[in-house]
Every structure is written in structure tokens, then in C-alpha cells.
Design an enzyme around this catalytic site. Structure first.
Site, PDB file in Angstrom:
ATOM      1  N   ASP A   1     -29.181   2.479   2.653  1.00 28.94           N
ATOM      2  CA  ASP A   1     -27.990   3.007   1.992  1.00 28.94           C
ATOM      3  C   ASP A   1     -27.147   3.829   2.974  1.00 28.94           C
ATOM      4  O   ASP A   1     -27.394   5.025   3.164  1.00 28.94           O
ATOM      5  CB  ASP A   1     -28.384   3.879   0.805  1.00 28.94           C
ATOM      6  CG  ASP A   1     -27.179   4.374   0.013  1.00 28.94           C
ATOM      7  OD1 ASP A   1     -26.046   3.950   0.327  1.00 28.94           O
ATOM      8  OD2 ASP A   1     -27.371   5.178  -0.913  1.00 28.94           O
TER       9      ASP A   1
ATOM     10  N   TYR B   1     -19.304   5.180  30.706  1.00 31.08           N
ATOM     11  CA  TYR B   1     -20.016   4.035  31.277  1.00 31.08           C
ATOM     12  C   TYR B   1     -19.021   2.907  31.554  1.00 31.08           C
ATOM     13  O   TYR B   1     -18.114   2.654  30.753  1.00 31.08           O
ATOM     14  CB  TYR B   1     -21.111   3.557  30.326  1.00 31.08           C
ATOM     15  CG  TYR B   1     -22.230   4.553  30.135  1.00 31.08           C
ATOM     16  CD1 TYR B   1     -22.848   5.148  31.232  1.00 31.08           C
ATOM     17  CD2 TYR B   1     -22.669   4.901  28.866  1.00 31.08           C
ATOM     18  CE1 TYR B   1     -23.874   6.066  31.057  1.00 31.08           C
ATOM     19  CE2 TYR B   1     -23.697   5.818  28.684  1.00 31.08           C
ATOM     20  CZ  TYR B   1     -24.294   6.396  29.788  1.00 31.08           C
ATOM     21  OH  TYR B   1     -25.305   7.312  29.622  1.00 31.08           O
TER      22      TYR B   1
ATOM     23  N   ASP C   1       0.847  -1.189   0.000  1.00 35.51           N
ATOM     24  CA  ASP C   1       0.000   0.000   0.000  1.00 35.51           C
ATOM     25  C   ASP C   1       0.889   1.248   0.000  1.00 35.51           C
ATOM     26  O   ASP C   1       1.708   1.432   0.915  1.00 35.51           O
ATOM     27  CB  ASP C   1      -0.895  -0.016   1.239  1.00 35.51           C
ATOM     28  CG  ASP C   1      -1.689  -1.308   1.337  1.00 35.51           C
ATOM     29  OD1 ASP C   1      -2.844  -1.320   0.905  1.00 35.51           O
ATOM     30  OD2 ASP C   1      -1.118  -2.305   1.822  1.00 35.51           O
TER      31      ASP C   1
ATOM     32  N   ASN D   1      -3.157  -4.119  -1.766  1.00 34.42           N
ATOM     33  CA  ASN D   1      -3.906  -3.909  -3.004  1.00 34.42           C
ATOM     34  C   ASN D   1      -3.257  -2.845  -3.875  1.00 34.42           C
ATOM     35  O   ASN D   1      -3.827  -2.424  -4.879  1.00 34.42           O
ATOM     36  CB  ASN D   1      -5.357  -3.534  -2.703  1.00 34.42           C
ATOM     37  CG  ASN D   1      -5.483  -2.206  -1.960  1.00 34.42           C
ATOM     38  OD1 ASN D   1      -4.528  -1.746  -1.332  1.00 34.42           O
ATOM     39  ND2 ASN D   1      -6.661  -1.607  -2.013  1.00 34.42           N
TER      40      ASN D   1
ATOM     41  N   ASP E   1     -21.424   5.972  12.913  1.00 32.72           N
ATOM     42  CA  ASP E   1     -20.812   7.255  12.573  1.00 32.72           C
ATOM     43  C   ASP E   1     -21.640   7.955  11.499  1.00 32.72           C
ATOM     44  O   ASP E   1     -22.859   7.945  11.561  1.00 32.72           O
ATOM     45  CB  ASP E   1     -19.373   6.997  12.100  1.00 32.72           C
ATOM     46  CG  ASP E   1     -18.425   8.113  12.470  1.00 32.72           C
ATOM     47  OD1 ASP E   1     -18.562   9.202  11.878  1.00 32.72           O
ATOM     48  OD2 ASP E   1     -17.562   7.926  13.336  1.00 32.72           O
TER      49      ASP E   1
ATOM     50  N   ASP F   1      -9.732   3.966  29.969  1.00 30.82           N
ATOM     51  CA  ASP F   1      -9.284   2.579  30.072  1.00 30.82           C
ATOM     52  C   ASP F   1      -8.014   2.296  29.294  1.00 30.82           C
ATOM     53  O   ASP F   1      -7.186   1.491  29.716  1.00 30.82           O
ATOM     54  CB  ASP F   1     -10.379   1.633  29.560  1.00 30.82           C
ATOM     55  CG  ASP F   1     -11.631   1.694  30.395  1.00 30.82           C
ATOM     56  OD1 ASP F   1     -11.560   1.325  31.584  1.00 30.82           O
ATOM     57  OD2 ASP F   1     -12.681   2.114  29.872  1.00 30.82           O
TER      58      ASP F   1
ATOM     59  N   ASP G   1     -28.943   3.209   7.237  1.00 29.61           N
ATOM     60  CA  ASP G   1     -28.928   4.659   7.407  1.00 29.61           C
ATOM     61  C   ASP G   1     -30.087   5.034   8.324  1.00 29.61           C
ATOM     62  O   ASP G   1     -31.254   5.014   7.907  1.00 29.61           O
ATOM     63  CB  ASP G   1     -29.070   5.329   6.037  1.00 29.61           C
ATOM     64  CG  ASP G   1     -29.089   6.848   6.110  1.00 29.61           C
ATOM     65  OD1 ASP G   1     -29.176   7.392   7.233  1.00 29.61           O
ATOM     66  OD2 ASP G   1     -29.038   7.488   5.046  1.00 29.61           O
TER      67      ASP G   1
ATOM     68  N   HIS H   1     -16.259  11.726   8.057  1.00 32.12           N
ATOM     69  CA  HIS H   1     -15.763  11.237   9.340  1.00 32.12           C
ATOM     70  C   HIS H   1     -15.820   9.718   9.429  1.00 32.12           C
ATOM     71  O   HIS H   1     -14.851   9.053   9.808  1.00 32.12           O
ATOM     72  CB  HIS H   1     -16.574  11.886  10.457  1.00 32.12           C
ATOM     73  CG  HIS H   1     -16.067  11.615  11.833  1.00 32.12           C
ATOM     74  ND1 HIS H   1     -16.529  10.580  12.603  1.00 32.12           N
ATOM     75  CD2 HIS H   1     -15.155  12.270  12.588  1.00 32.12           C
ATOM     76  CE1 HIS H   1     -15.922  10.594  13.785  1.00 32.12           C
ATOM     77  NE2 HIS H   1     -15.080  11.613  13.794  1.00 32.12           N
TER      78      HIS H   1
ATOM     79  N   SER I   1     -11.353  10.529  18.114  1.00 32.41           N
ATOM     80  CA  SER I   1     -12.072   9.825  17.049  1.00 32.41           C
ATOM     81  C   SER I   1     -11.149   8.895  16.286  1.00 32.41           C
ATOM     82  O   SER I   1     -11.577   7.846  15.789  1.00 32.41           O
ATOM     83  CB  SER I   1     -12.677  10.818  16.058  1.00 32.41           C
ATOM     84  OG  SER I   1     -13.888  11.348  16.497  1.00 32.41           O
TER      85      SER I   1
ATOM     86  N   ASP J   1     -33.177   4.255   5.604  1.00 33.75           N
ATOM     87  CA  ASP J   1     -33.101   3.411   4.420  1.00 33.75           C
ATOM     88  C   ASP J   1     -31.858   2.532   4.499  1.00 33.75           C
ATOM     89  O   ASP J   1     -31.080   2.620   5.449  1.00 33.75           O
ATOM     90  CB  ASP J   1     -33.118   4.245   3.137  1.00 33.75           C
ATOM     91  CG  ASP J   1     -31.952   5.216   3.024  1.00 33.75           C
ATOM     92  OD1 ASP J   1     -30.800   4.823   3.344  1.00 33.75           O
ATOM     93  OD2 ASP J   1     -32.166   6.386   2.628  1.00 33.75           O
TER      94      ASP J   1
END
Length: 405
Positions: A178, A290, A118, A199, A151, A316, A171, A185, A348, A176
Site C-alpha cells: 500500500d 552521478y 482542467d 477531466n 518518494d 545537466d 511501500d 510530497h 523537487s 507492504d
């Protein structure tokens, strides 16, 4: 009044934007979530909603909750209704999550050829920090190991995201089948988990051999509701996801999200990861805070805590999230819609690194439980900061190949 919540996209402080209430156009409406006990409570609650001129928008069956619109002028009376308080477990705002304007910069073209082949592999310092490249000699992941990326969806047509199975996704924004990403993001997160290896294109993810279930809960502006997230969490658990990767959070705990994550972890046996947040503060963030969620803090290019990463008793584990020091090569490079690639920094980006390592562990030994995988991740983390657990790194930086440590 709806609470303001945030998603951990970049390292800036992200303040949610309250969108107009949905529903009837001739009066202001409040959108709320009501949880109820399973036996005999639902009809009583529906009767109360009707009494206050409300309407049911949708249900979240797995956690016995309904999403409703009620006239704003009647909200206080509704909350005080004795019948509702008798039968409802909780009443809370269906809060909005928002992403701020895009601050990601596009990756430069790079023709370096390494192993794997890659071409942008040389830029993936996070992969090497957690030693995923050593683990690939044993496993790159198993297709039966499904990671739900909850996300903005994912670009399932991306040249480097063969791991994304759109047929498994949904979604929840448009209701739907898709789950295409129209923000960016989610595609970035998905690539960090499982971009295709060898690849001859782009980057490689931590666990390129696994399967990604793309679940879209945020729209093109990066806005979505708690009810959609709760629905997505229970959907993922009910449809075979073993790992939940959640790069969003709120300062405000949500009972609906709490119930949904408990259902996924305790009833369905998933392992759930959530971002610690980007305020640089000792500040609880939910769902990461939590106890049954693995909260992921971020480290930078130098392996030290990123200044933006939240800290505290809820943390954690730590993982590569980028430095945000002005040098884009010190941030996290991953896939971006349209078969392009981009850098980003934030918890993120740390969260999918951790999710990917868990997927490698579970692919290697599918017979283990979620608790066993979680304990293994904590036990094998590379200790950082104070000896043992500390509030900045948790139990340390996640390690995909502890045999080499």
C-alpha cells in the site's frame, strides 16, 4: 554516527534529523549496509556479522548488499575485521533522509475554464514554459510508459491522479503493498508528472497519458533510509519502469545508491532524473551528481535560475521549479492528498517536469534507448545562460516541443 541527508521539498536549507537506531532495545545499535562480491562472499560476511553479535535486517539482491544491525560499541572492531574487509566491497551507514515541516500553501479555488478543461490550468505556467501543451496535439503519453515516482508514495485515490497505478507500487517503509502518501510530497510530484487531462478537475501533468508507479521510501514525517531507496530503485527497474523520478538527495555519496542506480540505468535501461538540490550553492548532490543520472536544476516564473537551485559541473538540464519570491502563483501548483491542490517550490518540482518530458518523448517513440532519449532531451533543450552548457542551466531548459522553438 549516521550521516545527515536531505530531500528537496522546498527551497529552504533542509537538514536531516537522525532517528533512533532500530534493533535490539538493550544496547545501542548501528544500522549499516554491506556490499559484497557475488561469488562466495556472502556467507563469510554473515559469519563475521554473527561474530560481532549483529543481525541481518534485509537484503538488496540486485546489487549484492545486505542491511545489518551491529552493536555500536563493536562497530570500530567490525570495520577493522580482516575477513570482512577481504570480502566486502563497501561498508556504509544506512543513512536517513528527512523532510522539514510542510511549507506548502493550499491553492485558491479557481473556476477558470480553458483548453484543456482542467479548471486550474491557467496557473500552470511551467507546463507552458516547456511547451508540453503543444506536444499534447501529438501525444499525451502512452500507458505502457511507466514513470516510477520514488518518494513519500502517492494518493492513488486523488480525483486527478488516474495515472497512478497502486498495484504497481510498494511501500518500502512499512514493507507492504500500500504506497499511500501520508506526507504530501510524493503526491505533488506525481501530479506534476501526470495529473489527468480534460477531466474537468484541478490541474494537468506534463504527460497525463502515462502510468505512474508509486514507490514509498519516506514515512509520514518525511524520514527514510538509503537501503529503502536502493531497494525501490532496483524494484522499479525490475518491474517495468522506464523512468525514475527522484526528488531527493544527499551531500554524501552512497555506494548502495550508486550501485542501485547503475543497475537501473546500465543493466535495465531506465532513464533516471534527480534533483540538483536547494542550497543555492555550487555543491554536488547525490544521486544527481552521478554521471549516469540526469541532474535537474530549477528555473523560476521568469525563466531564470531560481536562487535556491544548486549549480555546478553535475547539472545537466533545467526545468520549472518555482520562484519562491513570496507570490505563490510563481511557484508550482500540483495535486495534494485528499483531492486538494497545493503550491510548492524547489528542485523537487523541477525534476518531475523533466521526467514528464522524457515520458512524452519515449511514448512517441518507444523503440528508443535510454541513452537516445537522454541525448534528445539535451539536444533539444532551450539554451539559457552562457552559450552551450553552463553550470547553472546545464544544456538549457527542457523542451517538450522543440519543433516550435
Amino acid at each position: 554516527m549516521e550521516k545527515k541527508v536531505r530531500i528537496f521539498f522546498t527551497v529552504i536549507i533542509i537538514i536531516g534529523i537522525v532517528a533512533p537506531a532500530f534493533g535490539r532495545t538493550n544496547e545501542d545499535m548501528d544500522r549499516i549496509i554491506i556490499g559484497f562480491e557475488p561469488a562466495g562472499s556472502k556467507q563469510n560476511i554473515l559469519d563475521v556479522i554473527k561474530k560481532y553479535n549483529g543481525e541481518v535486517l534485509e537484503e538488496i539482491p540486485a546489487i549484492n548488499a545486505i542491511v545489518v544491525n551491529v552493536p555500536s560499541k563493536l562497530r570500530i572492531a567490525l570495520n577493522s575485521d580482516m575477513t570482512l574487509n577481504k570480502y566486502a566491497r563497501y561498508i556504509e551507514d544506512d543513512a536517513i533522509i528527512s523532510i522539514p515541516p510542510d511549507e506548502i500553501t493550499m491553492a485558491p479555488v479557481n473556476s477558470i475554464q480553458l483548453t484543456p478543461d482542467d479548471p486550474l490550468y491557467a496557473n500552470l505556467w511551467g507546463i507552458r514554459m516547456i511547451q508540453a501543451n503543444y506536444t499534447w496535439n501529438v501525444t499525451t503519453g502512452n500507458k505502457n510508459t511507466i514513470v516510477a515516482v520514488i518518494d513519500t508514495g502517492a494518493d492513488y485515490n486523488h480525483e486527478d491522479l488516474s495515472a497512478v497505478n497502486a498495484s504497481l507500487g510498494w511501500d518500502f517503509v512499512n514493507n507492504d503493498a500500500d504506497p499511500m502518501d501520508d506526507n504530501g510530497h510524493g503526491t505533488h510530484v506525481a501530479g506534476t508528472v501526470a495529473a489527468t487531462i480534460n477531466n474537468g478537475k484541478g490541474v494537468v501533468g506534463v504527460a497525463p497519458g502515462i502510468t505512474i508507479m508509486p514507490l514509498k521510501v519516506l514515512d509520514s514525517n518525511g524520514s527514510g533510509r538509503i537501503s529503502d531507496i536502493a531497494n525501490a530503485i532496483t524494484y522499479a527497474a525490475d518491474h517495468g519502469a522506464r523512468i525514475l523520478s527522484m526528488s531527493f538527495g544527499s551531500w554524501f555519496p552512497s555506494k548502495a545508491m550508486e550501485d542501485a542506480t547503475k543497475y537501473a540505468v546500465y543493466t535495465k535501461g531506465t532513464l533516471a532524473f534527480a534533483a540538483a538540490g536547494n542550497d543555492g550553492l555550487q555543491l554536488n548532490t547525490y544521486p544527481a551528481a552521478y554521471n549516469w543520472i540526469l541532474a535537474v536544476a530549477a528555473v523560476g516564473y521568469d525563466g531564470n535560475r531560481a536562487a535556491y537551485s544548486n549549480h555546478g559541473a553535475f547539472v545537466d538540464i533545467a526545468a520549472p521549479g518555482g520562484s519562491n519570491d513570496g507570490n505563490q502563483r510563481h511557484d508550482i501548483l500540483s495535486t495534494w492528498p485528499g483531492s486538494t491542490y497545493a503550491y510548492a517550490a524547489g528542485t523537487s518540482m523541477a525534476t518531475p517536469h523533466a521526467s514528464g518530458v522524457a515520458a512524452l518523448y519515449w511514448s512517441y517513440n518507444p523503440s528508443l534507448t535510454n541513452a537516445q532519449i537522454g541525448n534528445a532531451l539535451i539536444k533539444n533543450a532551450d539554451d539559457k545562460g552562457a552559450v552551450g552548457w553552463d553550470k547553472y542551466y546545464g544544456y538549457g531548459i527542457i523542451d517538450a516541443w522543440p519543433a516550435n522553438g
